[in-house]
Design a protein around this motif. Structure first.
Motif, mmCIF file in Angstrom:
data_model
loop_
_atom_site.group_PDB
_atom_site.id
_atom_site.type_symbol
_atom_site.label_atom_id
_atom_site.label_comp_id
_atom_site.label_asym_id
_atom_site.label_seq_id
_atom_site.Cartn_x
_atom_site.Cartn_y
_atom_site.Cartn_z
ATOM 1 N N GLN A 179 0.850 -1.198 0.000
ATOM 2 C CA GLN A 179 0.000 0.000 0.000
ATOM 3 C C GLN A 179 0.877 1.236 0.000
ATOM 4 O O GLN A 179 1.844 1.332 0.758
ATOM 5 C CB GLN A 179 -0.898 -0.009 1.248
ATOM 6 N N GLN A 180 0.528 2.167 -0.860
ATOM 7 C CA GLN A 180 1.286 3.411 -0.961
ATOM 8 C C GLN A 180 0.327 4.553 -1.299
ATOM 9 O O GLN A 180 -0.557 4.391 -2.137
ATOM 10 C CB GLN A 180 2.374 3.278 -2.037
ATOM 11 N N THR A 181 0.459 5.661 -0.633
ATOM 12 C CA THR A 181 -0.409 6.826 -0.855
ATOM 13 C C THR A 181 0.225 7.764 -1.863
ATOM 14 O O THR A 181 1.402 8.115 -1.745
ATOM 15 C CB THR A 181 -0.639 7.583 0.468
#
Length: 257
Positions: free
Chosen positions: A167-169
């Protein structure tokens, strides 16, 4: 056949087989009960010379500083294991087993040993001794411990693929419509009066938005290898050894040790 006079030059000297391979060291020479002539030689073989194999000495010959026997090394090392009594004597059954293993005719050998004349000695009532003195030899076993390298297991590296969720924003932008109203002023009156006075019209604005795009690439991150590391540990080895004891019965005391 070697003579009794050659025995000292044979003991603790190398023994070679028919192909010139070294078998081991000569440990003992056994004499025939009837003729008193050398009949068998025991050769120290195995790891650190911890085993003894018996070889007929009838057709053996002394060459320089070693003894040569007309048998192959593998044949000698697989010879039957026999127990020698405290007097250094082979029993008839054990000797018979050795004769049979080496393919020697027991009856013919016995007959030849008992023939009078140069070929053998006739049996008499006088028992023949194996040595010319009246001393008794005391022997004992010694334990020799060595090591051997053997495989105890295997380790291997195996590479396989797993899939993980990550997960990466990331910031994304989008456009929204906003209505702006401005009054008619001297600055924009010309633009305001450029069209028809009363009419219908449409004006369209295209909206844009960003969306996340994911792509992957394979990159090297580390190198992995197996290496064998040697550790030394102390290990106690126990075994049993036999020792001979000599007791003397004398008129002065019951038993003198």
């Amino acid at each position: 056949m070697i003579t009794r006079e050659q025995i000292p030059s044979v003991l603790d000297h190398p023994v070679y087989d028919i192909e010139g391979n070294k078998i081991g060291e000569a440990k003992h020479v056994f004499l025939d009960d009837v003729t008193g002539r050398p009949e068998w030689v025991s050769v120290k073989t195995g790891l650190l010379g911890t085993s003894e194999s018996f070889v007929p000495i009838k057709d053996a010959s002394v060459v320089e500083d070693h003894l040569e026997v007309p048998y192959a090394k593998a044949k000698i090392k697989d010879a039957p294991n026999v127990d020698v009594d405290a007097g250094g004597h082979l029993s008839e059954d054990e000797e018979h087993r050795l004769y049979e293993y080496y393919g020697i005719d027991w009856d013919a050998a016995w007959q030849q040993a008992n023939e009078p004349g140069e070929g053998g000695w006739a049996r008499s009532d006088t028992s023949m001794k194996r040595s010319g003195d009246d001393a008794m030899t005391r022997s004992e076993e010694q334990m020799h411990v060595g090591t051997e390298r053997q495989e105890v297991g295997r380790a291997r590296l195996r590479k396989y693929v797993v899939t993980e969720e990550v997960q990466q924003t990331v910031p994304v932008r989008h456009e929204e419509v906003r209505i702006e109203r401005e009054p008619v002023t001297d600055a924009n009156v010309d633009d305001a009066m450029s069209g028809p006075e009363i009419s219908e019209a449409e004006h369209e604005v295209t909206l844009h938005a960003e969306r996340p795009v994911v792509e992957t690439e394979a990159v090297p991150v580390e190198r992995v290898r197996l290496d064998a590391e040697e550790h030394v540990e102390e290990e106690t080895v126990r075994g049993q050894v036999r020792k001979e004891r000599i007791e003397a019965d004398t008129p002065d005391s019951d038993t003198d040790r």
